[in-house]
Scaffold this motif. Structure first.
Motif, PDB file in Angstrom:
ATOM      1  N   ARG A   2     -10.055  10.250  -8.532  1.00  0.00           N
ATOM      2  CA  ARG A   2      -9.247   9.897  -7.370  1.00  0.00           C
ATOM      3  C   ARG A   2      -7.855  10.521  -7.400  1.00  0.00           C
ATOM      4  O   ARG A   2      -7.024  10.195  -6.559  1.00  0.00           O
ATOM      5  N   ALA A   3      -7.594  11.393  -8.350  1.00  0.00           N
ATOM      6  CA  ALA A   3      -6.253  11.986  -8.447  1.00  0.00           C
ATOM      7  C   ALA A   3      -5.887  12.734  -7.168  1.00  0.00           C
ATOM      8  O   ALA A   3      -4.742  12.688  -6.702  1.00  0.00           O
ATOM      9  N   SER A   4      -6.861  13.412  -6.567  1.00  0.00           N
ATOM     10  CA  SER A   4      -6.571  14.130  -5.325  1.00  0.00           C
ATOM     11  C   SER A   4      -6.271  13.163  -4.187  1.00  0.00           C
ATOM     12  O   SER A   4      -5.522  13.496  -3.263  1.00  0.00           O
ATOM     13  N   PHE A   5      -6.844  11.945  -4.245  1.00  0.00           N
ATOM     14  CA  PHE A   5      -6.526  10.926  -3.240  1.00  0.00           C
ATOM     15  C   PHE A   5      -5.039  10.610  -3.282  1.00  0.00           C
ATOM     16  O   PHE A   5      -4.382  10.508  -2.244  1.00  0.00           O
ATOM     17  N   ALA A   6      -4.539  10.434  -4.512  1.00  0.00           N
ATOM     18  CA  ALA A   6      -3.134  10.063  -4.673  1.00  0.00           C
ATOM     19  C   ALA A   6      -2.208  11.185  -4.224  1.00  0.00           C
ATOM     20  O   ALA A   6      -1.206  10.947  -3.541  1.00  0.00           O
ATOM     21  N   ALA A   7      -2.547  12.412  -4.601  1.00  0.00           N
ATOM     22  CA  ALA A   7      -1.706  13.542  -4.201  1.00  0.00           C
ATOM     23  C   ALA A   7      -1.691  13.702  -2.686  1.00  0.00           C
ATOM     24  O   ALA A   7      -0.627  13.921  -2.075  1.00  0.00           O
ATOM     25  N   GLY A   8      -2.855  13.572  -2.061  1.00  0.00           N
ATOM     26  CA  GLY A   8      -2.931  13.722  -0.607  1.00  0.00           C
ATOM     27  C   GLY A   8      -2.231  12.613   0.141  1.00  0.00           C
ATOM     28  O   GLY A   8      -1.569  12.845   1.162  1.00  0.00           O
TER      29      GLY A   8
ATOM     30  N   GLU B  26       0.831  -1.201   0.000  1.00  0.00           N
ATOM     31  CA  GLU B  26       0.000   0.000   0.000  1.00  0.00           C
ATOM     32  C   GLU B  26       0.868   1.255   0.000  1.00  0.00           C
ATOM     33  O   GLU B  26       0.611   2.209  -0.756  1.00  0.00           O
ATOM     34  N   ARG B  27       1.882   1.287   0.832  1.00  0.00           N
ATOM     35  CA  ARG B  27       2.770   2.446   0.849  1.00  0.00           C
ATOM     36  C   ARG B  27       3.406   2.675  -0.507  1.00  0.00           C
ATOM     37  O   ARG B  27       3.430   3.807  -1.019  1.00  0.00           O
ATOM     38  N   ASP B  28       3.938   1.608  -1.098  1.00  0.00           N
ATOM     39  CA  ASP B  28       4.629   1.750  -2.378  1.00  0.00           C
ATOM     40  C   ASP B  28       3.682   2.236  -3.471  1.00  0.00           C
ATOM     41  O   ASP B  28       4.083   3.004  -4.357  1.00  0.00           O
ATOM     42  N   TYR B  29       2.435   1.798  -3.415  1.00  0.00           N
ATOM     43  CA  TYR B  29       1.460   2.221  -4.421  1.00  0.00           C
ATOM     44  C   TYR B  29       1.232   3.728  -4.366  1.00  0.00           C
ATOM     45  O   TYR B  29       1.263   4.424  -5.394  1.00  0.00           O
ATOM     46  N   TRP B  30       1.015   4.265  -3.191  1.00  0.00           N
ATOM     47  CA  TRP B  30       0.714   5.693  -3.072  1.00  0.00           C
ATOM     48  C   TRP B  30       1.944   6.563  -3.279  1.00  0.00           C
ATOM     49  O   TRP B  30       1.816   7.741  -3.676  1.00  0.00           O
ATOM     50  N   LEU B  31       3.126   6.037  -3.029  1.00  0.00           N
ATOM     51  CA  LEU B  31       4.345   6.812  -3.262  1.00  0.00           C
ATOM     52  C   LEU B  31       4.863   6.699  -4.695  1.00  0.00           C
ATOM     53  O   LEU B  31       5.769   7.441  -5.085  1.00  0.00           O
TER      54      LEU B  31
END
Length: 304
Positions: A175-181, A158-163
């Motif tokens: 969901r682009a703002s989800f990823a940026a946040g 999960e960490r690697d996905y969001w980073l």
């Protein structure tokens, strides 16, 4: 000597007696000498299509009245943050939305206060996944860590996905703002953040279980204490209506709807067969209950 943060300085200048208070209740269940509490972070306000847009619409319209769903209005799922009290540990599973996602959410600090705790009392914060209503409360309004004394843990996948810098371009516009946040908060917490793998014991008596689909690395957690077991399911089962009655239907809330449905079916079957207590982030009735078979699907029973 305690660290004096801007948050602490601000708190010293405002009398708590002058602040408006909401009433917060905590659903709870004992596991031997340990205790699980579901603390309210408020609720979300979402267009029905965000969750139900992939469902067979004719069938959905037919069953929605008996499930209490108004397809014309927004859905307002509750947000239940799980707290485990066990020995000298105060473990939070997720930490709510904070104050920058939706005005109806971000109430966890008040819920903790109602339970006789402050953010500084939390020893561990363990994330099911990186969506805003689960992760964004990790920083306060000054972008400082909210839980200064806690060890923070998230699944490595999960960490690697969001980073991953490619995520913001592939997750979709909604969901682009989800990823940026998520990436901003995980980067800010880098020095306080540990990772774990599927099957790891993240704290004593708490085992991680990969339940993907809602996000690639979504984790649930099986808690064993006092000869009893319970499971924190996060968003692996996203609600107590359609996800229960028609678990094979795809959910628009899942980033991978096919995998999410397969995970949901497997998890519901196990919870029902074992009669295990479950805590769901978006479940009604306080969030703590048991899954029972009901016709072709399941139901969530909160009268324990």
């Amino acid at each position: 000597m305690p660290v004096m943060t801007r948050r602490a300085c601000l708190a010293m200048t405002v009398s708590a007696a002058l602040l408006p208070r909401a009433a917060f209740s905590a659903d709870r269940v004992a596991l031997g000498d340990a205790e699980l509490l579901a603390l309210s972070d408020g609720h979300l306000t979402l267009p029905a299509d965000f969750i139900l847009g992939l469902a067979p619409q004719d069938d959905l319209a037919r069953i929605s009245p008996e499930l209490g769903i108004d397809l014309a209005g927004p859905l307002m799922p509750p947000c239940n943050v799980t707290l485990l009290r066990a020995g000298d540990r105060r473990v939070l599973f997720d930490c709510g939305a904070g104050t920058t996602f939706q005005a109806s959410a971000g109430r966890l600090p008040e819920a903790l206060e109602a339970a006789g705790l402050t953010p500084d009392d939390i020893t561990d914060v363990i994330f099911t996944h990186g969506h805003p209503d689960h992760l964004w409360g990790v920083l306060d309004d000054f972008d400082e860590p909210m839980f200064l004394n806690a060890t923070h843990r998230i699944g490595r996948v999960e960490r690697d996905y969001w980073l991953d810098p490619d995520t913001i371009g592939t997750i979709g516009e909604a969901r682009a703002s989800f990823a940026a946040g998520a990436s901003r908060r995980l980067e800010a917490m880098e020095d306080m953040l540990e990772t774990f793998e599927d099957g790891d014991e993240v704290v004593p008596g708490v085992a991680a279980m990969l339940t993907p689909g809602h996000t690639p690395g979504h984790m649930s957690f099986e808690i064993a204490a006092g000869g009893q077991t319970a499971m924190v399911i996060g968003d692996a089962i996203g609600n107590d209506h359609v996800a229960m009655a028609r678990p094979a239907w795809h959910s628009g809330a899942d980033q991978d709807p096919e995998t999410g449905a397969a995970t949901r079916l497997r998890l519901l079957d196990r919870l029902s067969a074992e009669g295990m207590t479950a805590v769901g982030f978006h479940m009604g009735g306080g969030g703590i209950g048991r899954v029972e078979a009901a016709g072709d699907g399941y139901r969530f029973v909160t009268d324990l």
